[in-house]
Design a protein around this motif. Sequence first.
Motif, mmCIF file in Angstrom:
data_model
loop_
_atom_site.group_PDB
_atom_site.id
_atom_site.type_symbol
_atom_site.label_atom_id
_atom_site.label_comp_id
_atom_site.label_asym_id
_atom_site.label_seq_id
_atom_site.Cartn_x
_atom_site.Cartn_y
_atom_site.Cartn_z
ATOM 1 N N PHE A 181 -12.249 -116.709 71.068
ATOM 2 C CA PHE A 181 -12.166 -118.167 71.233
ATOM 3 C C PHE A 181 -12.738 -118.828 69.983
ATOM 4 O O PHE A 181 -13.705 -118.324 69.385
ATOM 5 C CB PHE A 181 -12.988 -118.624 72.457
ATOM 6 N N GLU A 182 -12.160 -119.979 69.639
ATOM 7 C CA GLU A 182 -12.705 -120.715 68.493
ATOM 8 C C GLU A 182 -14.008 -121.381 68.923
ATOM 9 O O GLU A 182 -14.043 -122.039 69.978
ATOM 10 C CB GLU A 182 -11.687 -121.771 68.058
ATOM 11 N N THR A 183 -15.060 -121.206 68.144
ATOM 12 C CA THR A 183 -16.364 -121.730 68.574
ATOM 13 C C THR A 183 -17.075 -122.495 67.462
ATOM 14 O O THR A 183 -16.787 -122.316 66.286
ATOM 15 C CB THR A 183 -17.308 -120.587 69.018
ATOM 16 N N MET A 184 -18.032 -123.339 67.885
ATOM 17 C CA MET A 184 -18.989 -123.955 66.975
ATOM 18 C C MET A 184 -20.353 -123.543 67.503
ATOM 19 O O MET A 184 -20.663 -123.832 68.659
ATOM 20 C CB MET A 184 -18.899 -125.481 67.032
ATOM 21 N N ARG A 185 -21.134 -122.882 66.681
ATOM 22 C CA ARG A 185 -22.412 -122.307 67.150
ATOM 23 C C ARG A 185 -22.207 -121.578 68.484
ATOM 24 O O ARG A 185 -22.972 -121.732 69.436
ATOM 25 C CB ARG A 185 -23.493 -123.382 67.281
ATOM 26 N N GLY A 186 -21.137 -120.800 68.537
ATOM 27 C CA GLY A 186 -20.900 -119.964 69.711
ATOM 28 C C GLY A 186 -20.409 -120.707 70.932
ATOM 29 O O GLY A 186 -20.265 -120.120 72.004
ATOM 30 N N ARG A 187 -20.175 -122.022 70.803
ATOM 31 C CA ARG A 187 -19.743 -122.826 71.960
ATOM 32 C C ARG A 187 -18.291 -123.243 71.772
ATOM 33 O O ARG A 187 -17.873 -123.573 70.662
ATOM 34 C CB ARG A 187 -20.624 -124.075 72.102
ATOM 35 N N VAL A 188 -17.554 -123.271 72.879
ATOM 36 C CA VAL A 188 -16.133 -123.631 72.805
ATOM 37 C C VAL A 188 -15.969 -125.110 73.162
ATOM 38 O O VAL A 188 -16.482 -125.569 74.202
ATOM 39 C CB VAL A 188 -15.311 -122.781 73.809
ATOM 40 N N LYS A 189 -15.238 -125.826 72.290
ATOM 41 C CA LYS A 189 -14.971 -127.240 72.609
ATOM 42 C C LYS A 189 -13.926 -127.276 73.725
ATOM 43 O O LYS A 189 -12.740 -127.066 73.489
ATOM 44 C CB LYS A 189 -14.461 -127.946 71.354
ATOM 45 N N VAL A 190 -14.398 -127.496 74.934
ATOM 46 C CA VAL A 190 -13.506 -127.414 76.099
ATOM 47 C C VAL A 190 -12.755 -128.732 76.289
ATOM 48 O O VAL A 190 -13.186 -129.779 75.786
ATOM 49 C CB VAL A 190 -14.299 -127.081 77.400
ATOM 50 N N ASP A 191 -11.642 -128.708 77.037
ATOM 51 C CA ASP A 191 -10.915 -129.948 77.313
ATOM 52 C C ASP A 191 -11.586 -130.640 78.510
ATOM 53 O O ASP A 191 -12.577 -130.121 79.062
ATOM 54 C CB ASP A 191 -9.404 -129.647 77.491
ATOM 55 N N PRO A 192 -11.110 -131.808 78.920
ATOM 56 C CA PRO A 192 -11.821 -132.546 79.987
ATOM 57 C C PRO A 192 -11.898 -131.791 81.318
ATOM 58 O O PRO A 192 -12.666 -132.169 82.205
ATOM 59 C CB PRO A 192 -10.998 -133.824 80.139
ATOM 60 N N TYR A 193 -11.089 -130.730 81.461
ATOM 61 C CA TYR A 193 -11.131 -129.963 82.720
ATOM 62 C C TYR A 193 -11.897 -128.646 82.529
ATOM 63 O O TYR A 193 -11.816 -127.760 83.364
ATOM 64 C CB TYR A 193 -9.699 -129.710 83.217
ATOM 65 N N LEU A 194 -12.593 -128.555 81.413
ATOM 66 C CA LEU A 194 -13.430 -127.401 81.066
ATOM 67 C C LEU A 194 -12.620 -126.148 80.716
ATOM 68 O O LEU A 194 -13.158 -125.033 80.715
ATOM 69 C CB LEU A 194 -14.464 -127.092 82.181
ATOM 70 N N HIS A 195 -11.337 -126.340 80.420
ATOM 71 C CA HIS A 195 -10.520 -125.208 79.946
ATOM 72 C C HIS A 195 -10.919 -124.873 78.516
ATOM 73 O O HIS A 195 -11.158 -125.772 77.709
ATOM 74 C CB HIS A 195 -9.039 -125.606 79.829
ATOM 75 N N ALA A 196 -10.872 -123.580 78.187
ATOM 76 C CA ALA A 196 -10.877 -123.210 76.773
ATOM 77 C C ALA A 196 -9.505 -123.627 76.250
ATOM 78 O O ALA A 196 -8.490 -123.348 76.913
ATOM 79 C CB ALA A 196 -11.072 -121.706 76.636
ATOM 80 N N PRO A 197 -9.445 -124.321 75.104
ATOM 81 C CA PRO A 197 -8.160 -124.867 74.664
ATOM 82 C C PRO A 197 -7.070 -123.800 74.592
ATOM 83 O O PRO A 197 -7.304 -122.689 74.101
ATOM 84 C CB PRO A 197 -8.456 -125.412 73.265
ATOM 85 N N GLY A 198 -5.922 -124.131 75.152
ATOM 86 C CA GLY A 198 -4.796 -123.194 75.112
ATOM 87 C C GLY A 198 -4.848 -122.146 76.209
ATOM 88 O O GLY A 198 -3.991 -121.274 76.280
ATOM 89 N N HIS A 199 -5.860 -122.216 77.073
ATOM 90 C CA HIS A 199 -5.996 -121.203 78.135
ATOM 91 C C HIS A 199 -6.188 -121.895 79.481
ATOM 92 O O HIS A 199 -7.306 -122.215 79.869
ATOM 93 C CB HIS A 199 -7.194 -120.291 77.847
ATOM 94 N N GLU A 200 -5.073 -122.101 80.166
ATOM 95 C CA GLU A 200 -5.130 -122.797 81.461
ATOM 96 C C GLU A 200 -5.867 -121.982 82.513
ATOM 97 O O GLU A 200 -6.262 -122.508 83.552
ATOM 98 C CB GLU A 200 -3.703 -123.082 81.961
ATOM 99 N N ASP A 201 -6.063 -120.696 82.252
ATOM 100 C CA ASP A 201 -6.708 -119.827 83.251
ATOM 101 C C ASP A 201 -8.182 -119.534 82.915
ATOM 102 O O ASP A 201 -8.848 -118.805 83.640
ATOM 103 C CB ASP A 201 -5.942 -118.493 83.366
ATOM 104 N N VAL A 202 -8.688 -120.098 81.810
ATOM 105 C CA VAL A 202 -10.084 -119.815 81.433
ATOM 106 C C VAL A 202 -10.892 -121.115 81.373
ATOM 107 O O VAL A 202 -10.518 -122.066 80.683
ATOM 108 C CB VAL A 202 -10.165 -119.103 80.052
ATOM 109 N N PHE A 203 -12.010 -121.124 82.106
ATOM 110 C CA PHE A 203 -12.890 -122.297 82.143
ATOM 111 C C PHE A 203 -14.269 -121.869 81.628
ATOM 112 O O PHE A 203 -14.698 -120.734 81.851
ATOM 113 C CB PHE A 203 -13.053 -122.794 83.580
#
Length: 396
Positions: free
Chosen positions: A270-292
């Motif tokens: 996953f693309e991260t900043m300081r190990g954190r993923v910038k999630v979308d408003p529904y807490l999805h990892a971007p591009g992954h509808e099945d990962v929160f």
Amino acid sequence: MSTPKILILGAGYGGLMTAVRLQKQLNYNEAEITLVNKHDYHYFTTWLHEPAAGTKDPDQCRVEIVDLLDTSKVKFVKGTVTEIKREEKQVLLQSGESLTYDYLVIGLGSEPETFGIQGLKEHAFSIRSINSVREIREHIEYCFAKYKMEKRPELLTFIVGGAGFTGIEFVGELSDRVPELCKEFDVDPSVVKIYNIEAAPTVLPGFDPELVNYAMEVLSRKGVTFKISTPIKECTPEGVVLADGEEINSTTVVWTGGVRGNAIIENAGFETMRGRVKVDPYLHAPGHEDVFIVGDGALIINEETDRPYPPTAQIAIQQGENLAQNLTALIRGGELKPFVPALKGTVASLGKGEAIGLVGDKKIFGSTAALMKKVIDNRSLYMLGGLSLVLKKVKL
Ligand code: FAD
Ligand code: NAD
């Protein structure tokens, strides 16, 4: 369609909250829910500065996970996650076991951010789990015992690197514990030194200056020496080297200089900043509808300041609540609700009977703030485990 599998990694504030809310909201046959955690207990990360200093028993800061679960609805697996295979929708555990999912919730918390500072990983302690704080507590006692034999001042020189909230809360507890230890080991208190070293020009950078001054006054009175605008450059077996060249000898360096997301997330690609993923408003990892992602691994931006929200238990718990609702909606074909943090404030302890806080716009100090801190700690017990957890672990 077969029953959807929800796999939750990590039973911290975010993961556990997701699980306990899901078990309330879903019926037995609506989903197969599995919660995986390294230990068979949940620990209250927000309390860990206390057992680290020895002012609280570590056992008081944890609870058996199955005591909080309806195990007919949520299966608990004690295991350490080693890898997430996104393409295969699979999670590997250290035991060799592999688990599959339709929906994955990552709540694996954070790890210390060392910014590549030499020697920190090898020579500094960090406040991150029950086991790590037990080690700190035992080490501090050992240093007192050894000082009686060897009289080396570095044995009773304690360095806390980073004066963010974790550093401040820890020196508050440590300065309460020192008089007890001095009594127990017949040590002259004037020999003991506690340094809190901060790179920024102020402790608690970004926090209200009046509250910061209050905190510094209280802690200085309790024997803490602050060194601000002084980054730690290196940690060695002898102590620390500061950016201005000063060396402080110490057998105890506790690093509280910040956190980053659990490396498992980054390693999963996953693309991260300081190990954190910038999630979308529904807490999805971007591009992954099945990962929160919930908790410290999720990066969300505060639109008012255009900066990331600091990773906190307050947000992790709220994300767990939101995600459980959204997973229920997904399974039942309902609408997802965006996650919007509802921040109630920040209260930091400065040791027994002392704290500072901002609740809404209101500044609180001293015993009022200390009482508020207990209310907050007890409230999070209630959120996770209801009245029975409050009764077991209540802070009075
Ligand atoms: P955590 O609660 O840390 O949980 C992560 C879970 O994942 C743990 O159970 C861990 O065992 C498990 N895990 C990790 N790796 C693996 C693996 N490989 N396999 C399986 N399981 C794994 N925030 C506040 O809002 N208020 C406070 O007053 C406050 N005080 C704090 C005091 C201290 C001393 C510290 C250190 C932090 C404090 N925080 C506070 C921050 C807060 O604790 C974190 O933001 C919060 O714990 C994050 O929740 P989480 O669910 O992401 O992770
Ligand atoms: P932090 O990032 O908030 O603070 C780390 C501090 O270390 C910063 O002040 C930084 O300037 C300093 N630092 C970094 N590099 C340094 C160096 N080389 N030398 C000296 N100082 C250095 O991290 P934290 O305090 O561990 O907090 C982590 C998260 O947990 C934050 O989001 C915080 O808000 C939250 N937290 C909240 C509470 C509370 O609400 N009571 C308590 C503890 C933690």
